[in-house]
Design a protein around this motif. Structure first.
Motif, mmCIF file in Angstrom:
data_model
loop_
_atom_site.group_PDB
_atom_site.id
_atom_site.type_symbol
_atom_site.label_atom_id
_atom_site.label_comp_id
_atom_site.label_asym_id
_atom_site.label_seq_id
_atom_site.Cartn_x
_atom_site.Cartn_y
_atom_site.Cartn_z
ATOM 1 N N ASP A 53 0.814 -1.218 0.000
ATOM 2 C CA ASP A 53 0.000 0.000 0.000
ATOM 3 C C ASP A 53 0.850 1.272 0.000
ATOM 4 O O ASP A 53 0.545 2.229 -0.718
ATOM 5 N N GLY A 54 1.922 1.277 0.795
ATOM 6 C CA GLY A 54 2.787 2.459 0.874
ATOM 7 C C GLY A 54 3.468 2.745 -0.457
ATOM 8 O O GLY A 54 3.492 3.881 -0.931
ATOM 9 N N ARG A 111 -0.266 -7.986 10.342
ATOM 10 C CA ARG A 111 -0.592 -6.617 10.745
ATOM 11 C C ARG A 111 -2.066 -6.475 11.115
ATOM 12 O O ARG A 111 -2.494 -7.067 12.081
HETATM 13 MG MG LIG Z 1 2.305 -1.073 3.882
#
Ligand SMILES: [Mg+2]
Ligand SMILES: Nc1ncnc2c1ncn2[C@@H]1O[C@H](COP(=O)(O)OP(=O)(O)OP(=O)(O)O)[C@@H](O)[C@H]1O
Ligand SMILES: O=P(O)(O)OC[C@H]1O[C@](O)(CO)[C@@H](O)[C@@H]1O
Length: 365
Positions: A120-121, A188
């Motif tokens: 995602d980052g 996570r």
């Molecule tokens: Mg990430």
């Protein structure tokens, strides 16, 4: 971009590593060279190397014999955001947008397009580069399987296989010592690894971040097993799990990381809580980064190969600013911007949750 103009591409890997990254790099490079006669460049160490202008030619030979190798031959980083990078000027360090310099590094090598492999980052930055006019195609990676827009990411199957093998091994020692064994897995804020490895190994209790657990329910369940003459219990817990009304257990904070929280410790907490409440002997095992290592499974090698091939086919067809995905049993793509800031968690009515419950497992509620 008009089809005829594409001559040269760069590829990079961002975020935490994951089995199958090299398989994507291989598929991208070989498809680009074999089918389209492109020149391929590799950006070293993710966005850090992009910012620092560490971009080298990637040859056919360099991408031979890497299909089965874990990690990434390009290196990766999860600390350097090109849109907010610490730059020292006049004795002071200021967060600076250095994305124009990155684009310049591509221009000076006549690189027309970028393949970003990451989570995602990495896609957040990729979408920002796309908005600035760079031609970008994203390829989704993560062992956590929590990227929105795709049914599955490569790396997940390998992580589940590793976790399942570990839980299978824990079973025998649990049985010898009449213990409650707790295995903490990664993921996570999403419990995909815990759900799949837990179900695959026949765990008795599966605890996910999406379903906050009740300690009483878990304790009654393991005591119930003891009373029935079962000599042990196996609990699989996701690192991001929390007790109902409680908090996630944070191991440490990494100051310069976009998501500074590193999770860890829920397994040990559960072991102590269950021992205190039931008197049963409990031990916790944290699988940690072992889940990110090793050779990718055949599933991940093939998925990664299809992703890498698709990325080049999209670029060659003049498509840009999309993320390659696996949806409904086939490869397709979604706009990069459409997945920014979203994660894919386990739905409470997932078929595997229903099946595991029917077979006798509990999710602690
Ligand atoms: Mg990430
Ligand atoms: N919101 C954001 N905007 C721009 N860049 C970002 C953003 N979040 C992260 N990045 C950059 O993307 C890169 C990778 O980020 P991150 O560590 O979150 O990994 P990821 O790609 O999400 O993979 P994973 O989380 O699975 O390890 C880093 O260089 C980071 O600075
Ligand atoms: O490698 P690091 O920075 O410790 O990050 C660990 C995190 O990254 C992941 O491995 C992948 O997102 C998570 O499962 C885990 O919480």
């Amino acid at each position: 971009m008009a089809k005829a103009r594409l001559k040269s591409i760069a590829v990079m890997t961002g975020g935490g590593d994951c089995p199958g990254l090299n398989a994507v790099i291989r598929a991208v490079t070989k498809t680009a060279i074999n089918d389209h006669g492109l020149t391929v460049w590799g950006i070293q160490d993710g966005y850090l190397g992009f910012i620092e202008n560490r971009i080298e030619r990637l040859t056919y030979e360099q991408t031979s014999n890497i299909l089965t190798v874990g990690g990434t031959i390009l290196g990766s980083s999860n600390t350097s955001n090109p849109f907010q990078f610490p730059v020292a000027t006049g004795g002071r360090t200021q967060m600076t947008d250095v994305s124009d310099c990155c684009i310049e590094h591509l221009k000076e090598r006549n690189i027309d397009a970028l393949v970003c492999i990451g989570g995602d980052g990495t896609m957040a930055s990729a979408a920002k580069f796309a908005k600035k006019g760079l031609t970008v195609i994203g390829v989704p990676k993560t062992i956590d399987n929590d990227l929105a827009g795709t049914d599955v990411t490569f790396g997940f199957d390998t992580a589940v296989t590793t976790a399942t093998e570990a839980i299978d091994k824990v079973h025998t020692t649990a049985s010898s010592h009449q213990r409650v064994m707790i295995v903490e897995v990664m993921g996570r804020y999403a419990g995909w690894i815990a759900l799949y490895a837990g179900a695959a190994s026949g765990a008795d209790v599966i605890i996910l971040p999406e379903i906050p657990y009740k300690l009483d329910t878990v304790c009654q369940y393991v005591i119930g097993r003891s009373k029935k003459g079962k000599r042990f219990s196996i609990i699989v817990v996701s690192e991001g799990a929390k007790e109902k009304g409680g908090q996630m257990v944070v191991l440490k904070r990494v100051a310069n990381s976009p998501d500074p929280i590193r999770l860890g410790g829920i397994g040990e907490k559960l072991a102590e809580d269950i021992n205190r409440q039931t008197g049963l002997d409990c031990r916790a095992v944290v699988l940690g980064h072992i889940q990110r290592g090793g050779t990718p499974t055949p599933h991940d090698r093939t998925l990664a190969t299809m992703f890498g091939h698709a990325a080049i086919e999209l670029l060659a067809a003049g498509v840009k600013n999309r993320l390659v995905v696996w949806n409904g049993g086939g490869i397709s793509s979604v706009p990069l911007a459409s997945i920014a800031g979203k994660i894919k968690t386990v739905p409470r009515n997932h078929t595997l949750i229903k099946a595991a419950k029917a077979i006798g497992a509990t999710f602690g509620v």
